[in-house]
Design a protein around this motif. Structure first.
Motif, PDB file in Angstrom:
ATOM      1  N   ASN A   1       0.852  -1.186   0.000  1.00 42.13           N
ATOM      2  CA  ASN A   1       0.000   0.000   0.000  1.00 42.13           C
ATOM      3  C   ASN A   1       0.883   1.230   0.000  1.00 42.13           C
ATOM      4  O   ASN A   1       1.615   1.471   0.958  1.00 42.13           O
ATOM      5  N   ALA A   2       0.823   2.015  -1.067  1.00 43.08           N
ATOM      6  CA  ALA A   2       1.651   3.211  -1.172  1.00 43.08           C
ATOM      7  C   ALA A   2       0.859   4.478  -0.890  1.00 43.08           C
ATOM      8  O   ALA A   2       1.341   5.574  -1.121  1.00 43.08           O
TER       9      ALA A   2
ATOM     10  N   GLU B   1     -13.306  11.924   4.136  1.00 50.98           N
ATOM     11  CA  GLU B   1     -13.576  10.656   3.441  1.00 50.98           C
ATOM     12  C   GLU B   1     -13.358  10.798   1.935  1.00 50.98           C
ATOM     13  O   GLU B   1     -12.926   9.853   1.267  1.00 50.98           O
ATOM     14  N   ALA B   2     -13.641  11.984   1.383  1.00 50.08           N
ATOM     15  CA  ALA B   2     -13.394  12.208  -0.038  1.00 50.08           C
ATOM     16  C   ALA B   2     -11.899  12.124  -0.350  1.00 50.08           C
ATOM     17  O   ALA B   2     -11.490  11.511  -1.351  1.00 50.08           O
ATOM     18  N   VAL B   3     -11.086  12.746   0.501  1.00 48.28           N
ATOM     19  CA  VAL B   3      -9.634  12.670   0.312  1.00 48.28           C
ATOM     20  C   VAL B   3      -9.172  11.222   0.345  1.00 48.28           C
ATOM     21  O   VAL B   3      -8.416  10.755  -0.526  1.00 48.28           O
ATOM     22  N   ARG B   4      -9.638  10.496   1.335  1.00 46.97           N
ATOM     23  CA  ARG B   4      -9.249   9.089   1.475  1.00 46.97           C
ATOM     24  C   ARG B   4      -9.689   8.269   0.266  1.00 46.97           C
ATOM     25  O   ARG B   4      -8.940   7.436  -0.250  1.00 46.97           O
ATOM     26  N   GLU B   5     -10.910   8.536  -0.217  1.00 43.92           N
ATOM     27  CA  GLU B   5     -11.446   7.775  -1.349  1.00 43.92           C
ATOM     28  C   GLU B   5     -10.639   8.028  -2.620  1.00 43.92           C
ATOM     29  O   GLU B   5     -10.389   7.124  -3.412  1.00 43.92           O
ATOM     30  N   GLY B   6     -10.231   9.286  -2.823  1.00 44.65           N
ATOM     31  CA  GLY B   6      -9.437   9.598  -4.009  1.00 44.65           C
ATOM     32  C   GLY B   6      -8.123   8.851  -4.041  1.00 44.65           C
ATOM     33  O   GLY B   6      -7.710   8.318  -5.080  1.00 44.65           O
TER      34      GLY B   6
ATOM     35  N   ARG C   1      -7.507   6.061  -2.369  1.00 46.29           N
ATOM     36  CA  ARG C   1      -7.777   4.622  -2.438  1.00 46.29           C
ATOM     37  C   ARG C   1      -7.992   4.165  -3.876  1.00 46.29           C
ATOM     38  O   ARG C   1      -7.461   3.131  -4.305  1.00 46.29           O
ATOM     39  N   LEU C   2      -8.746   4.956  -4.630  1.00 40.80           N
ATOM     40  CA  LEU C   2      -9.067   4.537  -5.991  1.00 40.80           C
ATOM     41  C   LEU C   2      -7.851   4.628  -6.908  1.00 40.80           C
ATOM     42  O   LEU C   2      -7.712   3.854  -7.852  1.00 40.80           O
TER      43      LEU C   2
END
Length: 1017
Positions: free
Chosen positions: A632-633, A898-903, A905-906
């Motif tokens: 995981n980078a 959560e938006a930052v994290r989702e970006g 993650r994807l």
């Protein structure tokens, strides 16, 4: 005394057109022409000189599209001619005139040539409106030149932007494009030439003066007397008499209150556009050769040029020319500016990539010229990110210049000179040249426009005019310098001073000590289609940026563990490729087919090299063996918050699709999604809680097809009228479970026009987001494909990720500024919310979005639409044709965090690496606050082995955090982007923190670069 003014002007115009213009050279004599045509791509001079040349005559066709033809031109200077020491104003001057078949348009868009001596020394270029080559031989001496000509197609003849096969070598054909017109020895009649420059300046000024101004008629009558004084049958012998009649009106000084113009000689050279990158290399050589020759003739001439990449090409391919540039830089006459690797687009490059534009650019300028430009020089990019002021300031820049905002189609910017404030509060002193062009000739019309449109009247009185042929290069000409000298102080005209960007900004800042402030992005109300055109190029950029993040992180981790050497050269080369392709006509998708084909090939090479580097680093770090590790980078690894980590391969997602009525439903412990028989999202609720994401009559996952026929620039523009012609793609061809997915993926296929798409829908591993994968086989032209999500959220603004943060934009159209912003750019995510509830939509390669509100049965619905594909016809009629894959995620109940994290993650999914002995590794860094995001971990540019960590505050608030490195070090300091120590309030006192911890306090959206000094092994 009673002659009609129109009659006098008609007489003057005919004199200039028919009498004077054709008599600037005299005693023309034909030179000998020989030719050799290179069979493929361009060859070096040494190879071309060694070929066998055949006889060639004027009037013959030459030059297949994109071909290279070498001409050998020779002759003898007549014994009765004067020597070569003459120059304009110093008597007749012997020159060689070459007309390759030019159309008469400006340089850079058709045939061009570079002239060499037999020894291989570069003389200058030959282009439209710059036909002459100085002869260094004396009377009776022979001369010989080798002329490398490029038969580049003119793709915008007459400013007609029609689809053309010429932008692709495979379809361009082999028929010759040009007819060679002239290769003549001639004497430049410098008196007649100077008379022509006198007329050009005065005639241009006269037509800009008010009709009731006495000065206008003084000039008119002086020009009338000059026309009378010049005998059409003996222009050479009477030109001096004509100049005498104009001397008085030219000697009248400018008013003390006249607008002050800093004329900055430059040449906007697009690093690719209607020509490939390899041709830009030659354009740089031609332009810089012209500039160096002009400096020999005019000691007052100063030239500025941006883009470290272009200097690097010159250094690599034309070392002798580069050495001459270095010397002129030392003299202060050739001025590097911009501080960036290329004049990049600033909307779509990621945060670290924008930082590296400055790191690479400033480093090159410092190492090769000993200078660090303080001006961000971006005259032609298509809008400017609100993150740019902070990035530029961190790279040592103080000033910013662009002209492009004058292209706005709705609102005029209220300032010419102002302070531009970015999302973190950083400010750049900024100038929009009111001349409204970056290719000025210093004409009377341009100078008057600069004075008229200057917006800070009464507070300041100074503006900058960038002059010189541009886009395709060419640069200033001797005619432009003649205009500058004549308007240095001329009644009725602004005062013109040959200058540099730094000299202008210092003067402007001194007189405008308290400028007005513009806060936020500089949105270009034009060229909105650039967020979408050429999807493969954009996807290559996004993937390359994240691969570079991974490669640097894992290479640093392996080097810190002593497992391998850090691959400085490989990473530097990869970055150079990616930075080049962020140029503002490559990444925006506005170049010919050849450019984008090459870009995709280079992205593939970058990806292959970085994939290998990542895997090699991971195996060096984890040791050889038979296991598989999931790396995981991202900034949020599986095991805690850190910058890097590894763990076991995750188990398959357990949630399954079930049939429900005519549609399907999938439910996790977090979400429940219902898809109807049309493949639309009818219901999406959180579990528990039950908050519905969609209104009954506004389902999500709606593909929409629009007519896309811009008024002007196909690949560039998305005009507001596209919204008036739409088709909802409602009926799927089929909908069933994806084979091999064990019931976890719903598969939907649709066909429309000549195209089709396949959609796969599932839930994220944590069950909290809907994941959408779309494969499109696209064969539409002048169409736009969007994917819409009407959300049951009352949002008056939407947050869009930009570099190192996000920006809020209104979802309404209250003002003309709001209405003009109907298509916007976002990076990895966009978020809409109301108090207490929001939805994040993330993507892996999409940039164009539109967000708007509508009322549905009295309830407000906020729609987010993502722009997937376009089909513009110019400059590449095959734009986007073929297959594409996109990934999106929809996360309900999300805030900005959560938006930052989702970006992330994807865009940074878990990476599986096989053949390792360990499946776990301690993260390189730990951060205890998710608002503080680590953007880059690498070793220092100076190859000292020090560790560089770049992080930023991502949520838009103040944040405290403790950063704990997992490696030994001898201290840490804050640095600028160039990795030099700076004072920073962000690095707080570390008292009380565990050994090795660094206590941080960051402002909203603050970027912080830390340098950890490595302990010697």
């Amino acid at each position: 005394m009673h002659d009609n003014r129109e009659h006098i002007e008609a007489r003057i115009n005919r004199f200039l057109r028919e009498r004077l213009g054709g008599n600037l050279w005299k005693d023309r004599r034909a030179a000998l022409i020989e030719v050799w045509e290179a069979p493929g791509e361009p060859v070096p001079f040494v190879q071309a000189r060694a070929q066998e040349y055949r006889t060639f005559d004027t009037g013959q066709p030459w030059g297949a599209p994109w071909g290279t033809t070498w001409f050998r031109i020779s002759g003898t200077v007549p014994g009765e001619w004067p020597g070569p020491e003459s120059g304009p104003g110093q008597g007749d001057r012997p020159e060689l005139l070459l007309d390759l078949g030019f159309s008469g348009d400006g340089p850079g868009f058709e045939a061009e040539a570079l002239v060499y001596t037999p020894a291989g020394d570069i003389v200058k270029a030959v282009e439209p409106r710059n036909l002459h080559v100085p002869l260094g031989q004396g009377p009776g001496e022979t001369f010989e030149f080798y002329v490398e000509t490029a038969s580049n197609p003119n793709l915008i003849t007459g400013f007609t932007y029609a689809p053309t096969p010429m932008g692709d070598p495979a379809t361009a054909g082999r028929a010759p494009l040009y007819v060679f017109r002239t290769a003549d020895l001639a004497l430049l009649d410098t008196t007649a030439w100077n008379l022509a420059q006198d007329f050009w300046t005065l005639n241009g000024l006269m037509h800009e003066l008010p009709m009731d101004q006495p000065r206008r008629y003084e000039i008119l009558r002086a020009m009338e007397r000059a026309v009378t004084a010049v005998d059409p049958a003996d222009v050479s012998g009477t030109a001096a008499a004509g100049r005498e009649q104009l001397a008085g009106v030219l000697a009248q000084p400018a008013a003390a209150s006249a607008h002050r113009i800093h004329a900055v000689g430059h040449a906007h050279i697009d690093s690719a556009w209607l020509w490939p990158v390899r041709e830009t290399v030659r354009k740089v050589a031609r332009t810089f050769a012209n500039v160096l020759e002009l400096m020999e003739q005019d000691p007052d001439f100063i030239f500025t040029a941006s883009s470290a990449q272009q200097y690097a090409w010159l250094k690599q391919y034309y070392p002798e020319l580069f050495a001459r540039v270095v010397q002129r830089v030392r003299e202060g006459r050739f001025v590097p500016t911009g501080g960036m690797w290329v004049e990049a687009d600033t909307n779509m490059p990621g945060g670290e990539a924008m930082a590296r534009q400055f790191v690479a650019g400033q480093r090159f300028f410092a190492e090769n010229f000993g200078v660090e430009p303080e001006v961000v020089w971006l005259p032609d990019s298509f809008g400017y990110s609100a993150a740019l002021p902070q990035i530029a300031r961190a790279a040592g820049c103080r000033w910013f210049l662009t002209q492009k905002i004058s292209w706005n189609d709705t609102n005029a910017m209220p300032h010419s000179t102002f302070s531009w404030e970015g999302i973190d509060g950083s400010r750049l002193f900024t100038h929009f040249p009111p001349v409204a062009t970056y290719n000025a000739e210093l004409s009377g019309q341009e100078l008057a426009r600069a004075q008229r449109q200057y917006a800070e009247k009464g507070f300041g009185n100074t503006s900058l005019v960038p002059f010189g042929w541009g886009d395709g290069g060419g640069g200033p000409t001797r005619e432009m310098l003649a205009a500058a000298h004549r308007t240095a102080s001329l009644e009725g005209s602004p005062k013109v001073k040959l200058s540099t960007p730094e000299q202008f900004f210092a003067a402007a800042q001194e007189e405008l000590a308290d400028p007005q402030v513009w806060s936020g992005e500089l949105y270009l109300e034009f060229h909105r289609g650039t967020y979408t055109s050429q999807a493969n190029t954009k996807q290559g950029n996004r993937r390359s940026e994240h691969l570079l993040r991974e490669a640097e992180l894992w290479a640093a981790a392996a080097a810190l563990a002593g497992g391998t050497e850090y691959p400085y050269d490989a990473l530097e080369q990869a970055w150079s490729t990616v930075l080049l392709q962020q140029f503002h006509d490559i990444l925006p998708g506005t170049s010919i087919a050849w450019v984008h084909q090459e870009a995709e090939r280079r992205y593939a090479e970058v990806a292959a090299g970085l994939q290998m580097l990542i895997e090699n680093s991971a195996r060096a770090l984890l040791g050889p063996g038979g296991q598989v590790a999931a790396l995981n980078a991202g900034p949020y690894p599986v095991a805690g918050i850190a910058a890097a980590g590894a763990g076991p391969v995750p188990a398959p997602t357990p949630w399954l699709w079930e049939r429900e009525g005519g549609g399907w439903r999938i439910t996790s412990g977090e979400l429940s999604l219902r898809v109807d028989d049309a493949g639309l999202f009818r219901s999406l609720t959180e579990v528990p809680g039950g908050r519905e994401v969609f209104l009954p009559d506004r389902p999500g996952n709606l593909f929409q097809l629009f007519r896309d026929t811009p008024n002007q620039w196909d690949a560039w523009d998305l005009d507001a009228h596209y919204r008036y012609s739409s088709k909802d793609l409602m009926q799927p061809d089929a909908m069933d479970l994806e084979p091999g997915s064990a019931g976890r993926v719903l598969r939907i296929t649709r066909s429309f026009g000549n195209s089709s798409l396949l959609q796969r829908i599932s839930l994220s591993p944590d069950g909290g987001a809907v994941e959408i994968e779309v494969d499109v086989d696209w064969h539409e032209q002048q169409k736009l494909l969007k994917l819409a999500f009407p959300l049951a959220v009352h949002a008056d603004r939407a947050a869009s990720e930009i570099q190192f943060g996000h920006i809020f934009r209104p979802t309404h159209a209250n003002t003309s500024w709001d209405a003009a912003r109907f298509e916007t750019v976002a990076h990895r995510w966009i978020h809409v919310g109301e108090p207490g509830y929001g939805v994040a939509i993330a993507n892996n390669s999409t940039y164009g979005h539109d967000t708007f509100r509508e009322a549905v049965d009295g309830r407000i619905c906020t729609t987010v639409r993502l722009s997937l594909l376009r089909g513009p016809l110019f400059p590449d009629p095959e734009t986007d044709q073929g297959t594409h894959r996109f990934r999106f995620s929809l996360r309900p109940g999300a805030g900005i965090a959560e938006a930052v994290r989702e970006g992330y993650r994807l865009n940074l999914p878990l990476r599986q690496v096989s053949g390792v002995s360990s499946t776990a590794v301690e993260p390189v860094l730990h951060v205890d606050n998710p608002a503080v995001v680590v953007e880059a971990v690498k070793l220092a540019e100076d190859r000292s082995g020090d560790v560089i960590v770049r992080l930023y505050e991502a949520h838009g608030g103040r944040a405290r955090a403790v950063l704990r490195p997992a490696f030994g070090h001898d201290g840490v300091s804050a640095t600028d982007l160039l990795e030099r120590p700076v004072a920073s309030d962000a690095v707080a006192d570390g008292t009380g923190e565990p050994a090795g911890g660094v206590s941080l306090e960051l402002r909203p959206f603050e970027i912080l670069t830390l340098r950890f000094r490595r302990r010697p092994r």
